[in-house]
Design an enzyme around this catalytic site. Structure first.
Site, PDB file in Angstrom:
ATOM      1  N   SER A  41       0.860  -1.187   0.000  1.00 59.95           N
ATOM      2  CA  SER A  41       0.000   0.000   0.000  1.00 59.95           C
ATOM      3  C   SER A  41       0.894   1.233   0.000  1.00 59.95           C
ATOM      4  O   SER A  41       1.229   1.788   1.028  1.00 59.95           O
ATOM      5  CB  SER A  41      -0.940  -0.017   1.208  1.00 59.95           C
ATOM      6  OG  SER A  41      -0.231   0.064   2.407  1.00 59.95           O
ATOM      7  N   HIS A 149      -3.833  -5.966   2.865  1.00 57.02           N
ATOM      8  CA  HIS A 149      -2.982  -7.045   3.379  1.00 57.02           C
ATOM      9  C   HIS A 149      -3.743  -8.347   3.593  1.00 57.02           C
ATOM     10  O   HIS A 149      -3.195  -9.311   4.098  1.00 57.02           O
ATOM     11  CB  HIS A 149      -2.360  -6.630   4.722  1.00 57.02           C
ATOM     12  CG  HIS A 149      -1.318  -5.566   4.571  1.00 57.02           C
ATOM     13  ND1 HIS A 149      -0.830  -4.856   5.627  1.00 57.02           N
ATOM     14  CD2 HIS A 149      -0.676  -5.099   3.473  1.00 57.02           C
ATOM     15  CE1 HIS A 149       0.072  -3.981   5.192  1.00 57.02           C
ATOM     16  NE2 HIS A 149       0.181  -4.111   3.885  1.00 57.02           N
ATOM     17  N   GLU A 158      -4.631  -2.370   9.423  1.00 55.24           N
ATOM     18  CA  GLU A 158      -3.836  -2.985  10.485  1.00 55.24           C
ATOM     19  C   GLU A 158      -4.420  -2.670  11.864  1.00 55.24           C
ATOM     20  O   GLU A 158      -4.723  -1.514  12.161  1.00 55.24           O
ATOM     21  CB  GLU A 158      -2.390  -2.446  10.446  1.00 55.24           C
ATOM     22  CG  GLU A 158      -1.732  -2.638   9.100  1.00 55.24           C
ATOM     23  CD  GLU A 158      -0.310  -2.080   9.065  1.00 55.24           C
ATOM     24  OE1 GLU A 158       0.246  -1.755  10.127  1.00 55.24           O
ATOM     25  OE2 GLU A 158       0.224  -1.970   7.949  1.00 55.24           O
ATOM     26  N   GLU A 201       1.171  -9.438   6.888  1.00 57.81           N
ATOM     27  CA  GLU A 201       2.133  -9.046   7.921  1.00 57.81           C
ATOM     28  C   GLU A 201       2.070  -9.981   9.127  1.00 57.81           C
ATOM     29  O   GLU A 201       2.459  -9.625  10.229  1.00 57.81           O
ATOM     30  CB  GLU A 201       1.903  -7.585   8.315  1.00 57.81           C
ATOM     31  CG  GLU A 201       2.187  -6.667   7.126  1.00 57.81           C
ATOM     32  CD  GLU A 201       2.272  -5.199   7.491  1.00 57.81           C
ATOM     33  OE1 GLU A 201       1.875  -4.827   8.607  1.00 57.81           O
ATOM     34  OE2 GLU A 201       2.760  -4.429   6.642  1.00 57.81           O
ATOM     35  N   ASP A 236      -3.673   1.160  11.712  1.00 60.13           N
ATOM     36  CA  ASP A 236      -3.242   1.858  10.496  1.00 60.13           C
ATOM     37  C   ASP A 236      -4.396   1.709   9.519  1.00 60.13           C
ATOM     38  O   ASP A 236      -4.633   0.621   8.985  1.00 60.13           O
ATOM     39  CB  ASP A 236      -1.970   1.222   9.920  1.00 60.13           C
ATOM     40  CG  ASP A 236      -1.541   1.884   8.608  1.00 60.13           C
ATOM     41  OD1 ASP A 236      -2.184   2.884   8.197  1.00 60.13           O
ATOM     42  OD2 ASP A 236      -0.562   1.405   7.989  1.00 60.13           O
ATOM     43  N   GLU A 278      -2.913   5.675  12.404  1.00 60.41           N
ATOM     44  CA  GLU A 278      -2.028   5.986  11.271  1.00 60.41           C
ATOM     45  C   GLU A 278      -2.853   6.140   9.992  1.00 60.41           C
ATOM     46  O   GLU A 278      -3.829   5.409   9.788  1.00 60.41           O
ATOM     47  CB  GLU A 278      -1.024   4.833  11.125  1.00 60.41           C
ATOM     48  CG  GLU A 278      -0.072   4.934   9.943  1.00 60.41           C
ATOM     49  CD  GLU A 278       0.856   3.707   9.875  1.00 60.41           C
ATOM     50  OE1 GLU A 278       1.093   3.064  10.931  1.00 60.41           O
ATOM     51  OE2 GLU A 278       1.323   3.384   8.774  1.00 60.41           O
ATOM     52  N   ASP A 304       1.904   8.256   7.191  1.00 56.82           N
ATOM     53  CA  ASP A 304       2.762   7.311   6.461  1.00 56.82           C
ATOM     54  C   ASP A 304       2.720   7.673   4.970  1.00 56.82           C
ATOM     55  O   ASP A 304       3.636   8.323   4.460  1.00 56.82           O
ATOM     56  CB  ASP A 304       2.260   5.877   6.731  1.00 56.82           C
ATOM     57  CG  ASP A 304       2.940   4.831   5.878  1.00 56.82           C
ATOM     58  OD1 ASP A 304       3.929   5.135   5.219  1.00 56.82           O
ATOM     59  OD2 ASP A 304       2.474   3.664   5.870  1.00 56.82           O
ATOM     60  N   LYS A 329      10.022   4.696   6.697  1.00 60.25           N
ATOM     61  CA  LYS A 329      10.291   3.475   5.925  1.00 60.25           C
ATOM     62  C   LYS A 329      11.422   3.800   4.954  1.00 60.25           C
ATOM     63  O   LYS A 329      11.238   4.597   4.021  1.00 60.25           O
ATOM     64  CB  LYS A 329       9.066   3.072   5.108  1.00 60.25           C
ATOM     65  CG  LYS A 329       7.884   2.529   5.905  1.00 60.25           C
ATOM     66  CD  LYS A 329       6.694   2.353   4.963  1.00 60.25           C
ATOM     67  CE  LYS A 329       5.512   1.716   5.649  1.00 60.25           C
ATOM     68  NZ  LYS A 329       4.277   1.870   4.828  1.00 60.25           N
ATOM     69  N   HIS A 357       8.790  -1.635   9.193  1.00 67.24           N
ATOM     70  CA  HIS A 357       8.872  -2.673   8.153  1.00 67.24           C
ATOM     71  C   HIS A 357       7.839  -2.371   7.065  1.00 67.24           C
ATOM     72  O   HIS A 357       7.147  -1.364   7.119  1.00 67.24           O
ATOM     73  CB  HIS A 357       8.544  -4.023   8.796  1.00 67.24           C
ATOM     74  CG  HIS A 357       7.079  -4.161   9.107  1.00 67.24           C
ATOM     75  ND1 HIS A 357       6.398  -5.346   9.056  1.00 67.24           N
ATOM     76  CD2 HIS A 357       6.141  -3.227   9.436  1.00 67.24           C
ATOM     77  CE1 HIS A 357       5.127  -5.141   9.337  1.00 67.24           C
ATOM     78  NE2 HIS A 357       4.943  -3.881   9.584  1.00 67.24           N
ATOM     79  N   LYS A 380       7.943  -0.659  14.184  1.00 74.43           N
ATOM     80  CA  LYS A 380       6.731  -1.318  13.712  1.00 74.43           C
ATOM     81  C   LYS A 380       7.169  -2.535  12.912  1.00 74.43           C
ATOM     82  O   LYS A 380       7.818  -2.406  11.877  1.00 74.43           O
ATOM     83  CB  LYS A 380       5.954  -0.318  12.844  1.00 74.43           C
ATOM     84  CG  LYS A 380       4.566  -0.770  12.480  1.00 74.43           C
ATOM     85  CD  LYS A 380       3.859   0.285  11.654  1.00 74.43           C
ATOM     86  CE  LYS A 380       2.670  -0.330  10.952  1.00 74.43           C
ATOM     87  NZ  LYS A 380       2.090   0.543   9.942  1.00 74.43           N
TER      88      LYS A 380
HETATM   89  P1  PGA Z   1       2.894  -1.647   2.855  1.00 74.86           P
HETATM   90  O1  PGA Z   1       2.182  -0.690   3.884  1.00 74.86           O
HETATM   91  O2  PGA Z   1       1.903  -2.731   2.508  1.00 74.86           O
HETATM   92  O3  PGA Z   1       3.168  -0.755   1.668  1.00 74.86           O
HETATM   93  O4  PGA Z   1       4.106  -2.175   3.463  1.00 74.86           O
HETATM   94  C1  PGA Z   1       2.225  -0.898   5.236  1.00 74.86           C
HETATM   95  C2  PGA Z   1       1.719   0.362   5.893  1.00 74.86           C
HETATM   96  O5  PGA Z   1       0.856   1.045   5.306  1.00 74.86           O
HETATM   97  O6  PGA Z   1       2.189   0.735   6.961  1.00 74.86           O
HETATM   98 ZN    ZN Z   2       0.838   2.659   6.911  1.00 74.81          ZN
END
Ligand code: PGA
Ligand code: ZN
Length: 399
Positions: A41, A149, A158, A201, A236, A278, A304, A329, A357, A380
């Site tokens: 994402s 996810h 999340e 995750e 999140d 988040e 983020d 990140k 992560h 995280k």
């Molecule tokens: P990602 O996003 O799937 O791009 O790792 C995780 C997040 O939004 O924190």
């Molecule tokens: Zn995020």
């Protein structure tokens, strides 16, 4: 330090997604490696991600050959060289993922040449003595997966527990692991399924009545397990994923920005342990961030996709009071130096950093060292299972 040679390889995460590993051979003949997570994402302003085929094309390898035989005095000079070599705003020539892999591998080589731990050498170059001696990070662990996810009906991506470590990392991680198990049992009984699917995750990924139900389950279990003083909750929302035009599609309904802010406020009333939210709104919805930051003073509003580990965006939005926490990140930025500049920009403005992560993670533990070097507020790292165990082990070893 002289770079003798480099390599770009393809590796796969535990879900079979392709990602990049980079290697650097230095003057003394040793080679150092680093791997970069894929991420699912993504914010639109992140550094470009290129496929392995593009990364290892003859053209790209020829471009990168400029590294061979070059001597670099520190991380910054290595990263600046790469940035110049790429020459684009979003690192699309070499690929932000390729540049980051090389940059991290260089950091490992530099640490080894100084006979230091990676976190020590990063701290020495970038943070000096400004960082507190004792580091007691909060662990952000994603235990229920939704959004992009998971294959379930949750809009929120999340559902996390925020574990206080208070200088006793071992007991914090043990508590988290047993809580993760208890949660699996509880969800299995509640939903009458024996084999709960696992999301990207490592969190449980199943259907819920609505976006609030996972918070109710987590709150209840935290209380039952007597963990209220150690565990708080976080989400999140990754709201880019459910935004639709100017509005959001949430729990099957179209809701406006103020309405969604009201929903989050309601969540905090019903589940007072909810401390951190988040990406509550899409990366375009700065009005939403400002509104929620006002409504939920005392809690954490974390950006983020909005800030994509970019120092100037962090500075701009911090100045407007949009958030008080920020996700860091490295592959959003594309080099170690720029990642650290984002951290510094946040800290100078009193914004808490959470080094994070991504989905599609590898077993690389670089982010744990980065978080310690920076004295970050949090790390995280997903659920305590599969490839993420490496990060927990490293935390245990160095924190
Ligand atoms: P990602 O996003 O799937 O791009 O790792 C995780 C997040 O939004 O924190
Ligand atoms: Zn995020």
């Amino acid at each position: 330090m002289k770079v003798k040679d480099f390599a770009i390889d393809e590796i796969f995460d535990s879900r079979g997604n392709s990602t990049i590993e980079a290697g650097i051979a230095v003057g003394n003949g040793f080679a150092f490696y680093a791997s970069v997570p894929a991420g699912k994402s993504r914010g639109s302003r992140e550094a470009a991600v290129v496929s392995f085929a593009e990364a290892s094309s003859a053209k790209n390898l020829k471009r990168l050959a400029a590294l061979k035989g070059k001597d670099f005095s520190n991380q910054r000079s290595f990263d600046e060289f790469l940035i110049k070599l790429d020459g684009t705003e979003n690192k699309r020539m070499i690929g932000g993922n390729v540049m980051l892999g090389l940059s991290m591998a260089f950091a490992r080589a530099a640490a080894a040449s100084q006979k230091k731990e990676l976190w020590e050498s990063l701290q020495k170059e970038f943070f000096g003595k400004a960082v507190q001696k004792v580091w007691k990070p909060v662990i952000f662990s994603n235990l229920i997966n939704g959004g992009e996810h998971a294959r379930n009906d949750l809009n929120i991506q999340e559902y996390m527990v925020l574990v206080e470590t208070r200088g006793d990392m071992k007991s914090a991680i043990e508590k988290l692991i047993s809580f993760y198990r208890d949660l699996g049992e509880k969800l299995g009984t509640m939903k009458r399924i024996s084999n709960i699917p696992i999301g990207d995750e490592g969190g449980y990924s199943l259907d819920f009545k609505n976006n609030f139900e996972p918070l109710a389950v987590l709150s209840d279990l935290v209380r039952k397990d007597g963990l209220s003083r150690t565990f708080r909750l976080g989400v999140d929302a990754a709201a880019n994923g459910f935004s639709s035009g100017d509005a959001y599609l949430f729990d099957g309904k179209k809701v406006t920005t103020p309405k969604l802010a009201g929903i989050y406020e309601g969540y905090c009333k019903k589940a007072p342990a909810l401390f951190s939210i988040e990406d509550p709104f899409s990366e375009r919805d700065t009005t939403g961030f400002a509104l929620l930051s006002k409504k939920l003073e005392g809690r954490m509003i974390v950006s983020d996709d909005l800030t994509v580990t970019n120092r100037s965006l962090i500075e701009e939005y911090a100045g407007k009071g949009l958030m008080n926490g920020v996700i860091i990140k490295p592959n959003q930025a594309g080099t170690v130096t720029e990642t650290i500049e984002a951290v510094q920009g946040a800290h100078e403005r009193g914004i808490r950093t959470i080094v994070s992560h991504r989905s599609g993670e590898t077993d690389d533990v670089f982010i744990i060292h980065l978080a310690k070097a920076a004295g970050a507020y949090g790390v995280k790292i997903g659920a305590p299972t599969r490839e993420r165990i490496f990060k927990f082990n490293e935390l245990l070893r160095i924190a």
